[in-house]
Scaffold this active site. Structure first.
Site, short mmCIF file in Angstrom:
data_model
loop_
_atom_site.label_atom_id
_atom_site.label_comp_id
_atom_site.label_asym_id
_atom_site.label_seq_id
_atom_site.Cartn_x
_atom_site.Cartn_y
_atom_site.Cartn_z
N CYS A 193 -35.68 47.62 -10.83
CA CYS A 193 -36.23 46.34 -10.43
C CYS A 193 -35.13 45.30 -10.56
CB CYS A 193 -37.40 46.02 -11.36
SG CYS A 193 -37.83 44.30 -11.52
N CYS A 198 -37.06 42.76 -18.83
CA CYS A 198 -37.43 43.82 -19.76
C CYS A 198 -36.17 44.11 -20.56
CB CYS A 198 -37.84 45.09 -19.03
SG CYS A 198 -39.39 44.94 -18.16
N CYS A 214 -44.25 44.16 -10.17
CA CYS A 214 -43.58 44.63 -11.37
C CYS A 214 -43.73 46.16 -11.47
CB CYS A 214 -44.22 43.97 -12.58
SG CYS A 214 -43.73 44.68 -14.14
N GLN A 222 -55.74 48.72 -25.27
CA GLN A 222 -54.33 49.12 -25.20
C GLN A 222 -53.88 49.18 -23.74
OE1 GLN A 222 -51.98 49.75 -27.42
NE2 GLN A 222 -53.04 50.06 -29.36
N ASP A 278 -55.56 48.79 -37.59
CA ASP A 278 -54.75 48.60 -36.38
C ASP A 278 -54.65 47.10 -36.12
OD1 ASP A 278 -53.47 48.77 -33.96
OD2 ASP A 278 -55.18 49.60 -32.87
N CYS A 316 -48.33 47.78 -34.18
CA CYS A 316 -47.56 47.46 -32.98
C CYS A 316 -46.32 46.64 -33.35
CB CYS A 316 -48.42 46.72 -31.97
SG CYS A 316 -49.20 45.27 -32.65
N1 SAH Z 1 -58.09 49.14 -32.64
C1 SAH Z 1 -58.30 48.46 -31.40
C2 SAH Z 1 -57.81 47.01 -31.40
C3 SAH Z 1 -56.44 46.76 -31.94
S1 SAH Z 1 -55.77 45.16 -31.58
C4 SAH Z 1 -57.69 49.22 -30.27
O1 SAH Z 1 -56.82 50.06 -30.48
O2 SAH Z 1 -58.06 48.97 -29.13
C5 SAH Z 1 -56.14 44.23 -32.98
C6 SAH Z 1 -57.55 43.71 -33.01
O3 SAH Z 1 -57.69 42.99 -34.23
C7 SAH Z 1 -57.93 42.75 -31.90
O4 SAH Z 1 -59.11 43.19 -31.30
C8 SAH Z 1 -58.14 41.41 -32.62
O5 SAH Z 1 -59.19 40.65 -32.04
C9 SAH Z 1 -58.53 41.88 -33.99
N2 SAH Z 1 -58.28 40.96 -35.12
C10 SAH Z 1 -57.30 40.04 -35.24
N3 SAH Z 1 -57.35 39.46 -36.46
C11 SAH Z 1 -58.39 40.04 -37.12
C12 SAH Z 1 -58.93 39.86 -38.43
N4 SAH Z 1 -58.41 39.00 -39.27
N5 SAH Z 1 -59.98 40.64 -38.78
C13 SAH Z 1 -60.51 41.54 -37.92
N6 SAH Z 1 -60.04 41.73 -36.67
C14 SAH Z 1 -58.99 40.99 -36.28
#
Ligand code: SAH
Length: 468
Positions: A71, A77, A160, A295, A398, A425
């Site tokens: 690209c 990126c 993209c 994701q 997560d 992440c």
């Molecule tokens: N496990 C899910 C989301 C991960 S992203 C997946 O894999 O799809 C992180 C998530 O944490 C988001 O949905 C966000 O809204 C939430 N989040 C952010 N701060 C938070 C908090 N203090 N307590 C609970 N959830 C929270």
């Protein structure tokens, strides 16, 4: 040595943000867009005591790790000039370095617990979500593209190579509609104009498309003209208008109105065998609304969640807490192998989606709680509830990039869960948090990076912590 001097150096390392690092006159220089193995001429932009920043002027000798980017905007990126194999090596190293430097773990120890990074089969066209800012070019035409690094200047680009083909079709229609009806793009500086962003989601498994127009207003002129053109695209399932009238960098406003079709699209994720990551049949279906977190790379997400499930070591008897659970993606993946799962998520809409997702998959042994992980878990702990049936055997977290809240980590440690699976992440905050867990009586047993974001410096990591 002074500013604006031209220097020649060989790139020997790369920083966490993807900048090349080379040495000159006893100092380390960061050179953006230079790749390990390059010999380059660079212009000194900034000098600090022991390091500096230099701008790439000429590649005198190209590294064997270099590839021709697909690209013309590849510089946006961070790693697009590197072969994918080198990108993976970079990410493996990035995670490892963070664990050593920020987490304070010994290199020998990390080498023992860290497994090889899980790469992508196709490191292009993988994103299921795209958010294009809309602006106006010098001739007054509406444009869609991406923000040039660290600015809010829009570089026009509708195809993209990280995204799906449908993006370009959708953008063509939206821009054509804007031009035909004289509909303005939002101007951030003046805080005037209508269309701010176009959000597109695509279900790789379902083939369903969602378009959400983010506007500085509650209605679109000639709305039906836009709908008529978009709805005929193959897979179109949901067209909505989100209103964002704030002067903010946040893309979506609070209110979304469906203007055609469904409020959500669905997609499915398949369980994979972690030995070689082939799909093993069982699939979980998810409803995704414009606001929910999902994701962006579904193929790698399947690998990541399958790995998290393996790390969780479930036998069917466990109570599992899934903190930061979003729309319940991981929770539902785990539920089939657990006795009971509790998901905690702060965004109420995501919790509502999670409950629906449990229902459409016929999964009954999961309960979703709306609120902050750092408040809900300690509250359960304080109420004594955690001592009985809700006491976690396994906790999965997560969190967003900023990592886990301290209070949340402390409570997790106090619950004495047998295993904690940390999906991250951001390896820097991961390393920081792992140190806390280890000081609190856990030890890192397994670490594996999973690349979700080819061509960029980002990487997901899955870690298994066990109680000492
Ligand atoms: N496990 C899910 C989301 C991960 S992203 C997946 O894999 O799809 C992180 C998530 O944490 C988001 O949905 C966000 O809204 C939430 N989040 C952010 N701060 C938070 C908090 N203090 N307590 C609970 N959830 C929270």
């Amino acid at each position: 040595m002074k500013k604006n001097d031209l220097i020649t150096l060989t790139i020997e390392d790369m920083g966490a943000d993807g900048a090349g690092i080379g040495r000159y006159g006893g100092m380390a220089f960061f050179v953006k867009d230079a790749v390990i193995g390059d010999t380059v001429t660079a212009k000194i932009m900034k000098l600090k005591k022991t390091y500096g920043y230099a701008r790439l002027m000429e590649i005198k000798e190209a590294s064997p790790e270099r590839v021709e980017p697909r690209c013309m905007y590849a510089r946006a990126c961070q790693l697009a000039q590197m072969s994918y194999t080198s990108q993976l090596a970079f990410k493996q190293n990035k995670v490892k370095n963070h664990l050593i430097r920020i987490g304070g773990f010994e290199e020998r120890f990390i080498d023992r617990v860290m497994e090889p990074i899980v790469g992508m089969e196709e490191p292009f066209f993988y994103r299921n979500k795209a958010q294009f800012p809309i602006g106006t070019d010098n001739l007054g035409n509406p444009v869609a593209g991406f923000y040039a690094g660290r600015t809010h200047h829009i570089v026009a680009n509708t195809n993209c190579v990280l995204g799906v083909a449908a993006n370009e079709q959708v953008l063509k229609i939206v821009l054509g509609y804007m031009k035909e009806y004289g509909i303005s793009a939002y101007d951030e500086r003046m805080q005037k104009g209508l269309i701010r962003h176009v959000l597109i989601r695509y279900g790789f498994d379902s083939g369903e498309i969602m378009v959400c127009i983010v506007a500085n207003g509650t209605r679109l002129p000639e709305e039906s003209a836009l709908v008529e053109r978009l709805r005929v695209l193959e897979g179109m399932k949901s067209i909505s208008l989100n209103t964002n009238m704030q002067n903010t960098n946040v893309v979506l406003g609070e209110h979304t109105r469906v203007i055609w079709g469904e409020p959500v699209i669905t997609d499915a994720l398949y369980l994979r065998d972690t030995a070689d990551f082939h799909r093993i049949g069982e699939k979980t279906v998810y409803r995704i609304s414009p606001q929910s977190f999902y994701q962006v790379n579904p193929f790698q997400t399947e690998k990541l969640y399958s790995l998290a499930l393996e790390y969780a070591g479930l036998t069917g008897k466990e109570t599992v807490w899934d903190l930061y659970c979003g729309i319940g993606t991981i929770s539902l993946f785990l539920a089939r192998s657990a006795k009971q799962v509790y998901g905690v998520e702060v965004v109420p809409q995501a919790v509502a989606d999670a409950k629906q997702n449990a229902a459409i998959n016929g999964i009954g042994n999961v309960e979703f709680l709306a609120g902050k992980a750092e408040e809900i878990l300690p509250a359960f702990y304080a109420s004594g509830d955690l001592e009985e049936r809700k006491r976690p055997d396994v906790i999965v977290v997560d969190p967003p990039r900023k990592g886990c809240d301290r209070m949340c980590i402390e409570t997790m440690i106090r619950t004495q869960a047998e295993r904690i699976v940390y999906v991250s992440c951001d390896s820097a905050t991961l390393a920081r948090d792992l140190r806390e867990f280890c000081d609190g009586g856990y030890e890192v047993e397994r670490v594996r990076a999973v690349d979700q974001f080819g061509q960029t410096v980002h990487v997901e990591t899955c870690v298994l912590l066990g109680r000492k």
